[in-house]
Scaffold this active site. Structure first.
Site, short mmCIF file in Angstrom:
data_model
loop_
_atom_site.label_atom_id
_atom_site.label_comp_id
_atom_site.label_asym_id
_atom_site.label_seq_id
_atom_site.Cartn_x
_atom_site.Cartn_y
_atom_site.Cartn_z
N GLU A 1 1.09 -1.41 -0.03
CA GLU A 1 0.13 0.03 -0.06
C GLU A 1 0.94 1.23 0.10
O GLU A 1 0.46 1.95 -0.55
CB GLU A 1 -0.55 0.14 0.82
CG GLU A 1 -2.24 -0.91 1.17
CD GLU A 1 -1.68 -2.21 1.65
OE1 GLU A 1 -2.35 -3.31 1.29
OE2 GLU A 1 -0.50 -2.24 2.29
N PHE B 1 -13.25 -6.94 13.13
CA PHE B 1 -11.81 -7.18 12.57
C PHE B 1 -11.08 -6.50 11.46
O PHE B 1 -11.70 -5.58 10.66
CB PHE B 1 -12.28 -8.90 11.90
CG PHE B 1 -10.75 -9.38 11.11
CD1 PHE B 1 -9.66 -9.47 11.62
CD2 PHE B 1 -10.75 -9.33 9.80
CE1 PHE B 1 -8.47 -10.22 10.76
CE2 PHE B 1 -10.01 -9.95 9.39
CZ PHE B 1 -8.70 -10.48 9.23
N GLN B 2 -10.05 -5.78 11.57
CA GLN B 2 -9.24 -4.79 10.91
C GLN B 2 -10.03 -3.16 10.80
O GLN B 2 -10.21 -3.26 9.75
CB GLN B 2 -9.31 -5.69 9.47
CG GLN B 2 -8.52 -6.79 9.05
CD GLN B 2 -8.09 -7.25 7.56
OE1 GLN B 2 -8.70 -6.72 6.72
NE2 GLN B 2 -6.55 -7.94 7.21
N LYS C 1 -17.89 -0.78 4.22
CA LYS C 1 -17.94 -1.79 3.31
C LYS C 1 -19.47 -2.02 2.88
O LYS C 1 -19.69 -1.93 1.96
CB LYS C 1 -17.73 -3.22 4.25
CG LYS C 1 -17.30 -4.33 2.99
CD LYS C 1 -17.15 -5.75 4.00
CE LYS C 1 -17.93 -6.64 2.58
NZ LYS C 1 -16.41 -8.18 3.19
N MET D 1 23.65 9.19 4.40
CA MET D 1 23.81 10.47 5.21
C MET D 1 23.65 10.66 6.43
O MET D 1 24.32 11.26 7.06
CB MET D 1 21.87 10.96 4.72
CG MET D 1 21.65 13.30 5.19
SD MET D 1 23.44 13.36 4.75
CE MET D 1 22.38 14.44 2.74
#
Length: 567
Positions: free
Chosen positions: A57, A119-120, A169, A480
């Protein structure tokens, strides 16, 4: 306000979402599916908008950023709920820092489960409030067209930025034959585009008496596509121009008035011009700390005029005598319609700046035969591409060398993480740019550290015929970090030098991408020519000097004229 409904054919929320994206002329979607967005992905099956399936993602959001940075259009991302959405946070924060327009759809658990640790589930509204320009959570399927239209408007107007739409959803599944009116009515959001005439007059009066003016041109010039107007204005009044990192490309680098990039790793000429002007005109830069290390010493004798579309930036760091809240192109257009009857003599100032520029260019040991110099790699690629490539960088030493040694020629040419400094940004951002312009040469300059954060996106190069040239500036360390440890931590190289590295050539080949390793400084130019002539995606692993420093450098907290490493 009373919601006005409009009749429509019966459609699901997912279908309404796709219709709304088509209405915004969305060219592609970057994303990764999951449970909460499966109804939406089912609708994508019959959708004409191309979907780019990244492998993470974060890669999806950075690719959308790259697309947005080179096109000026909003990048579009779809991710699922919970970890899918939280994986996108870094890219969203990066876009917010650099004013990049994006619309990010985050899947969410069904409405009845919100707030119940389903969930999630993740609180994306709470998580993204600080890192977005605005965010929504869909609670009524009838609102989907309106929300999406507003989101694109907010993302692409004023100071651009990311907008998140949290999509439960059940809102994708629900159907309706009526939608709410999508007319945009945002009385609290009215960006100021036109400049105040009195303030323009003050600026021209200050210019009339100035004998040492300088222009600081930031990302706002590129965002506004005001490069032609900036060139006309600078030439008319013979004002030297300094760029910020994200402003590169807004002024021709081979122009006599161009002094280079300013700030921590900027040129001597640029930083000295920012130290002792009597008039500093800031077009679209936010005076960040890498440009203004010591606010008390920065242009302390100058009248400061700051032109920015975001009023919050004006006066935030430096006291501004002439504040102008407006679009840069609009401002420059009106300034060019005005005249100065008399001008102070700027001859000495011009000569002083040109002398500084001539005597103190960016440099390195060009006579070294023992190892490849990273600056040389970038210079040669600049010649091969004639300074016309779209260039993405990751973050670190190579980022600064690209800023110093690549000959940028036009706006929207550089893609780099300026505000957030996101390692892993460069490679997927270059993918997004290459998808936007398949026929254009796109180069990703990455470090061996940052590349390992998002190199899984190698998997999609062949899937989508992405002819990307990826150049690894491989010094075997977090360069760096190592440089700062050398200079400020008594050379205590704590966890900045890699004990082992993958074979990047074999890694590329594992994904079906050509890989080459360059180690010979004597054949470097010919090797790079051959690599860039390859008619497909290629990973070029340039093994460079491990101890090279980015110079000059302004130590943290020091003034711009207190540079180290100036010859």
């Amino acid at each position: 306000m009373i919601k006005v409904e409009k009749e429509t054919t019966t459609k699901s929320g997912a279908e309404l979402l796709i219709d709304a994206l088509n209405a915004q002329n969305v060219e592609m979607i970057f994303g990764y599916p999951g449970g909460a967005v499966l109804p939406l992905y089912d609708a994508f099956y019959d959708c004409d908008i191309p979907h780019i399936l990244t492998r993470h993602e974060q890669g999806a959001v950075h690719a959308a950023e790259g697309y947005a940075r080179v096109t000026g259009k909003a990048g579009v991302v779809v991710v699922t709920s919970g970890p899918g959405a939280t994986n996108a946070l870094t890219g969203i924060a990066d876009a917010m820092s650099d004013s990049i327009p994006m619309v990010v759809f985050t899947g969410q658990v069904a409405t009845p489960g919100i707030g119940k640790d389903a969930f999630q589930e993740a609180d994306m509204i709470g998580l993204t409030i600080p890192i977005t320009k605005y965010n929504y959570q869909v609670r009524d399927v009838k609102d989907i067209p309106k929300i999406i239209k507003e989101a694109f408007h907010i993302a692409t107007t004023g100071r651009q930025g990311p907008v998140v739409i949290d999509l439960p959803k059940d809102m994708s599944i629900a159907t309706t034959d009526k939608v709410n009116d999508d007319t945009i009515h945002l009385p609290g959001y009215q960006p100021t585009v036109k400049p105040n005439g009195m303030q323009l007059e003050k600026l021209m009066q200050a210019l009339a008496v100035s004998s040492k003016p300088v222009i600081l041109a930031g990302a706002g010039v590129n965002h506004s596509r005001a490069t032609a107007e900036l060139l006309d204005f600078a030439e008319r009044y013979q004002i030297p121009v300094v760029n910020t990192l994200l402003g590169l490309g807004s002024f021709p680098q081979d122009h006599p008035l161009f002094l280079g990039m300013g700030g921590m790793h900027g040129s001597y000429a640029a930083n000295m011009a920012l130290t002792d002007p009597d008039l500093l005109i800031n077009f679209g830069s936010r005076f960040d700390d890498r440009m203004v290390g010591s606010p008390q010493e920065f242009a302390k004798h100058a009248v400061i005029a700051h032109i920015d579309i975001d009023p919050a930036e004006i006066g935030k760091v430096l006291t501004t005598k002439i504040p102008i809240v407006a679009d840069i192109k609009e401002t420059l257009t009106q300034l060019l319609e005005m005249t100065v009857t008399e001008e102070a003599d700027k001859t000495h100032w011009y000569k002083l700046n040109m002398t500084r520029k001539e005597r103190h260019p960016f440099t390195y040991n060009r006579d070294s035969k023992a190892e490849i110099k990273p600056q040389k790699v970038i210079e040669i690629i600049g010649e091969i591409t004639e300074g016309k490539a779209l260039v993405a960088t990751d973050v670190g030493q190579h980022q600064m060398w690209v800023a110093q040694f690549y000959p940028f020629r036009h706006d929207h040419q550089i893609m780099t993480s300026g505000g957030l400094g996101t390692m892993g940004f460069g490679f997927p951002a270059a993918i997004g740019a290459q998808l936007a312009y398949p026929e254009q040469t796109v180069v990703a300059f990455v470090g061996d550290g940052g590349f390992q954060m998002t190199n899984q996106e190698l998997a999609i190069l062949n899937d989508y015929n992405i002819n990307l040239k990826t150049v690894i500036i491989n010094n075997g360390s977090l360069g760096m970090v190592r440089q700062w440890q050398e200079k400020f931590h008594n050379e205590r190289f704590s966890h900045s030098i890699f004990q082992s590295q993958p074979d990047f050539v074999k890694l590329a080949e594992a994904y079906g991408v050509k890989g080459v390793r360059l180690t010979d400084p004597e054949t470097l130019a010919a090797d790079l020519e051959e690599a860039f002539a390859y008619p497909g995606p290629i990973v070029i692993d340039c093994v460079v000097s491990p101890n090279e420093l980015v110079l000059p450098m302004i130590p943290p907290g020091k003034a711009n004229h207190q540079m180290e490493g100036v010859e």
